[in-house]
Every structure is written in C-alpha cells, then in structure tokens.
Design a protein around this motif. Structure first.
Motif, PDB file in Angstrom:
ATOM      1  N   GLY A  23       0.822  -1.220   0.000  1.00 32.56           N
ATOM      2  CA  GLY A  23       0.000   0.000   0.000  1.00 32.56           C
ATOM      3  C   GLY A  23       0.852   1.265   0.000  1.00 32.56           C
ATOM      4  O   GLY A  23       0.529   2.254  -0.658  1.00 32.56           O
ATOM      5  N   LEU A  97      -7.000 -11.494   3.065  1.00 35.02           N
ATOM      6  CA  LEU A  97      -5.996 -10.551   2.584  1.00 35.02           C
ATOM      7  C   LEU A  97      -4.726 -11.278   2.130  1.00 35.02           C
ATOM      8  O   LEU A  97      -4.143 -10.971   1.076  1.00 35.02           O
ATOM      9  CB  LEU A  97      -5.668  -9.546   3.698  1.00 35.02           C
ATOM     10  N   PHE A 220      -5.945   1.131   5.764  1.00 37.61           N
ATOM     11  CA  PHE A 220      -5.274  -0.038   5.190  1.00 37.61           C
ATOM     12  C   PHE A 220      -3.798  -0.052   5.555  1.00 37.61           C
ATOM     13  O   PHE A 220      -3.221  -1.064   5.917  1.00 37.61           O
ATOM     14  CB  PHE A 220      -5.449  -0.021   3.669  1.00 37.61           C
ATOM     15  N   SER A 223      -2.687  -1.226   8.918  1.00 35.70           N
ATOM     16  CA  SER A 223      -3.022  -2.645   9.189  1.00 35.70           C
ATOM     17  C   SER A 223      -4.129  -2.804  10.229  1.00 35.70           C
ATOM     18  O   SER A 223      -4.068  -3.679  11.087  1.00 35.70           O
ATOM     19  CB  SER A 223      -1.797  -3.429   9.679  1.00 35.70           C
ATOM     20  N   THR A 228      -4.250  -8.160  13.239  1.00 32.65           N
ATOM     21  CA  THR A 228      -2.793  -8.327  13.303  1.00 32.65           C
ATOM     22  C   THR A 228      -2.217  -7.557  14.495  1.00 32.65           C
ATOM     23  O   THR A 228      -1.391  -8.086  15.234  1.00 32.65           O
ATOM     24  CB  THR A 228      -2.086  -7.811  12.027  1.00 32.65           C
ATOM     25  N   LEU A 318       0.106 -11.125   8.967  1.00 37.86           N
ATOM     26  CA  LEU A 318      -1.222 -11.637   8.619  1.00 37.86           C
ATOM     27  C   LEU A 318      -1.356 -13.118   8.957  1.00 37.86           C
ATOM     28  O   LEU A 318      -2.360 -13.549   9.525  1.00 37.86           O
ATOM     29  CB  LEU A 318      -1.478 -11.430   7.125  1.00 37.86           C
TER      30      LEU A 318
END
Ligand code: PFF
Length: 442
Positions: A23, A97, A220, A223, A228, A318
C-alpha cells in the motif's frame, strides 16, 4: 509459557513491518501527487493521528490486556454476549488478505530473480513480460508458493526467535535501501518535476474525495481491522508503552510512504511518463524506467528487494493471526498450526494466482478470485472488524479498563490524553469507519 517480544524495538519493527507494505509503495505516492501534494500530507497526518491511531490502539489494548488470540481475547475481556465473533471476523479478514497478498509477493520474487540475473524486459517489452508473469500458471504458482513458504518459515521459529529476529534485520535494511533509491531518483536530470508533483501544495485539488481516499489509505496502511495488531499486542509485555509504540509505528509508516514517493515519482517524471498507481506502476512502468536509467540494473535489484521485504513483513503479521488462533483454540503445536494455516492459505493463494490466467473465467460476484479477495477484505471484512473493535472497546470494555491498559496500570502520566483517546474511540471512530465502509461500497 507463552512466547513474547523481547524488546520495545522488536515490537516496533514488527508493527512497522506489518504497516509498511505494498500500500505504501503502489498507492500512497500516486494519491499524494494527485490530491494536492503537501496539502495531502497534512490532511493524511491529521487523519492518521486523530482518527486511525486511536483505532489501532484499541486493537493493541484488546490484545495486550487479554494476552490471548483474537477470538478468545474478546471473550476474556467481556464474557457475556458473542463478541468472540469479532475475532473470527479478524481471522477471516487476515486470511482473505493474505490470499492475494502472497500472489503479489510472488511477483516481487519473480522480478527480483530477473533483476539479479539482469533479465528484466527491455524498454517497451514490460507489459508483455508482466502479462506472462501473471498468466503463466506454473511460473506464477511457483513464486506465490515460495513467498508463502518463506512467510511460514519465519513463523515456525515463533515470536521472539522468528518474527522479532527477522524483522529486526529486514526493517532497517528496508529503510536504508529505499533511501539509496530515492537519492538515485532525485539526482536524475528532470527529477524536479516529480518532486513538484509530489510536494507542491495545491489546496484546489483537495475535495471531499481527498479526505475519503486519505482515510481509506490510512486505515489499510496501518493494518487495522485484520486482528494483526491485536495478535502482536497479545505478545507484548505489560511494561511496554502502547501509545508510544503505536504512534511510532504510524510515524514510520508515513515516513516510509513519503520516501517511497521520492524514490518513485522523480524517476517517473524524469523519463517523461505520466504517473500511475497499482501493480501497473510497480511491474510495468518502473521496469521500463530502470531499463533506460544509468545504473538501472542495480536500482532494479534494490527496488524489488524493497518490495519483497515490505510485502513479506506484512504477510508474516497476517499469517500469525490464524497461527496464534490455532495454537490456542485447537491446542496445536506451533509447527502444526503453521502447517495448517499455510495449507489453507495455499489453496486460496493458488486460486488467486491462477485467476490471472487459467481460472480467469471463474467469477464470484462478477470478480476473479484475486479481485474478490481484495474486495471482500478491504471493503468489507477489515472495516467491519475495525468497527466492531472500537464499539467493543468504547462501549463494552469501558473507560477505566482502557485507561488502565494505556497507562500501564496507572504508572504512566498523561491521564488526560488517555481519556481523549477513549472518547475518540467511543464516539468518533465508529462514525469514521462507517464512512469508509459506505465509501468502499459505492
Ligand atoms: N499495511 C499493509 C500495506 O500497506 O500494504 C497491508 C496490511 C497488512 C493490511 C496487514 C492489514 C494487515 F493486517
């Protein structure tokens, strides 16, 4: 005894590793350039610190206070009701994801291998090269699987000896390398136009969309909404400072995103190309540029190395969500849990990897597997999980418990600040997330 992070620096690099990812590289620079440059940074920082950081701290608090996996954490803190489902959503979001994140991670290895062997495409051939990388079944599968395997190997070693140990090496290298690329990029003739695109404050470009874009990106990028931060938080010792660690994570994430802009945009402009975003920027436009740039061979190795590290430190965070869940809820050994959760991810990654070629005709809700997992995680599961976390913290956990956790049992000063954060979580954060969700759906 439960594993944990040994040092504050270890927690910070692990969290920053999760936050700094694709990102930052493929979206932030473009967003910044097209939404008013320096004006965008100011807006972005305000949104990060006032709105998204309290959400991140909420996840952190739930994890650290309960010291268990995402699903059990909610039950431990509030035994009544069905709040464990929020954790389930988080686990699902992380799995969805990772399904497509590993595919992109695979492309970074593919490109890294080709850079190292100096066999990246020549100028003009990049588009065909990328199309082949995406659609050749065995090539894309092999690299996707290698990426997942590397992620799993780090997790096999655990928190202290795996995640902490490797991110401590990878994150400094990541920053160092992006700085080297940025220096090369700004010293190209004609680089000034790229810097101007990035930084020139232009408030006339700031619209309602700017705020929504910045908000979605911040969410985003930090996170949030995949459990997470919650899961990492559960491995953090009681004397670590949550507010400080979360703020430093947000600062490094934003700093890296700006550095990524400086590494990419001046080069794009120096070669007279119009800026873009997404996989096309990273895997088509940039290889074209590296081919024309003096020293481009070396820069391309460094660049795909950066992409790889950014992607893998995110995928590590993740995958750990479901690993911790399996260890504690199904009483599995870490090795078995890693095997099982990577096994599930392997199936999903395979579907996503093949959706660029052989499986491109199979559609869910009109989307290929890759796009479906992207959509369902970013537009649905993550915001929903984030929303329920702040509702839980603001309305079920109550202020004394929240403040107690942020102040390490009352031993840290700044009670006022903790109160303010609590009220942001209770009243403002739910509205913010609802806006992100509605915007995402539209
Ligand atoms: N923050 C990562 C990025 O900017 O690419 C993406 C991400 C990683 C989101 C881990 C959520 C997460 F739990």
């Amino acid at each position: 005894m439960r594993d944990n992070f040994k040092s504050s620096f270890g927690v910070l690099v692990a969290m920053a590793g999760s936050a700094i990812g694709l990102g930052n590289l493929w979206r932030f620079p473009y967003l910044m350039g097209t939404n008013g440059g320096a004006a965008f940074i100011i807006i972005y920082l305000v949104l990060v610190f006032l709105l998204c950081l309290p959400i991140m701290m909420s996840e952190f608090v739930v994890g650290r206070r309960s010291q268990v996996n995402a699903v059990r954490a909610f039950k431990v803190l509030h035994p009544k009701g069905r709040w464990g489902l929020v954790g389930v959503l988080g686990v699902l979001a992380s799995v969805a994801l990772i399904a497509f994140y590993c595919v992109v991670g695979g492309w970074t290895i593919d490109y890294l291998v080709h850079s190292v062997s100096f066999s990246l495409p020549e100028q003009g051939a990049s588009e065909g090269f990328f199309a082949a990388a995406v659609s050749s079944p065995w090539r894309t599968l092999a690299y996707t699987w290698v990426f997942l395997l590397l992620t799993a190997l780090v997790l096999l070693a655990g928190i202290k000896d795996g995640i902490e140990r490797y991110t401590k090496i990878m994150m400094p290298l990541l920053f160092l390398t992006i700085i080297v690329i940025a220096v090369r990029s700004v010293t190209l003739p004609g680089a000034g136009a790229g810097l101007e695109f990035l930084f020139r404050p232009d408030f006339s470009k700031v619209t309602a969309d700017t705020f929504l874009n910045a908000l979605g990106q911040a969410f985003f990028s930090l996170s949030i909404g995949c459990a997470t931060i919650l899961t990492y938080g559960s491995y953090v010792k009681k004397h670590e400072k949550i507010v400080k660690l979360s703020s430093l994570t947000a600062v490094s994430d934003t700093f890296f995103a700006i550095l990524a802009g400086i590494a990419i945009m001046p080069a794009v402009f120096a070669f007279g190309i119009s800026p873009s975003e997404g996989p096309g920027l990273l895997f088509v436009v940039l290889p074209d540029i590296f081919d024309q740039m003096a020293g481009g061979g070396v820069i391309s190795i460094l660049f795909f190395f950066v992409l790889f590290i950014a992607a893998i430190t995110s995928s590590i965070s993740l995958l750990e969500v479901s690993v911790t869940f399996l260890i504690e809820e199904c009483r599995l050994r870490r090795r078995t849990a890693v095997l099982l959760s990577s096994g599930v991810c392997l199936v999903l990654c395979t579907l996503c990897a093949l959706s660029g070629g052989v499986l491109s005709d199979i559609r869910i809700l009109g989307r290929t597997f890759f796009d479906f997992f992207d959509m369902i995680s970013a537009n649905f599961l993550m915001p929903l999980c984030g929303l329920l976390v702040v509702v839980f913290v603001g309305w079920k956990m109550k202020r004394p418990a929240f403040v107690d956790e942020l102040s390490n049992g009352g031993t840290l000063p700044n009670r006022r600040l903790y109160d303010v954060i609590f009220y942001m979580v209770r009243y403002v954060a739910p509205i913010v997330i609802a806006v992100i969700m509605i915007f995402g759906w539209l």
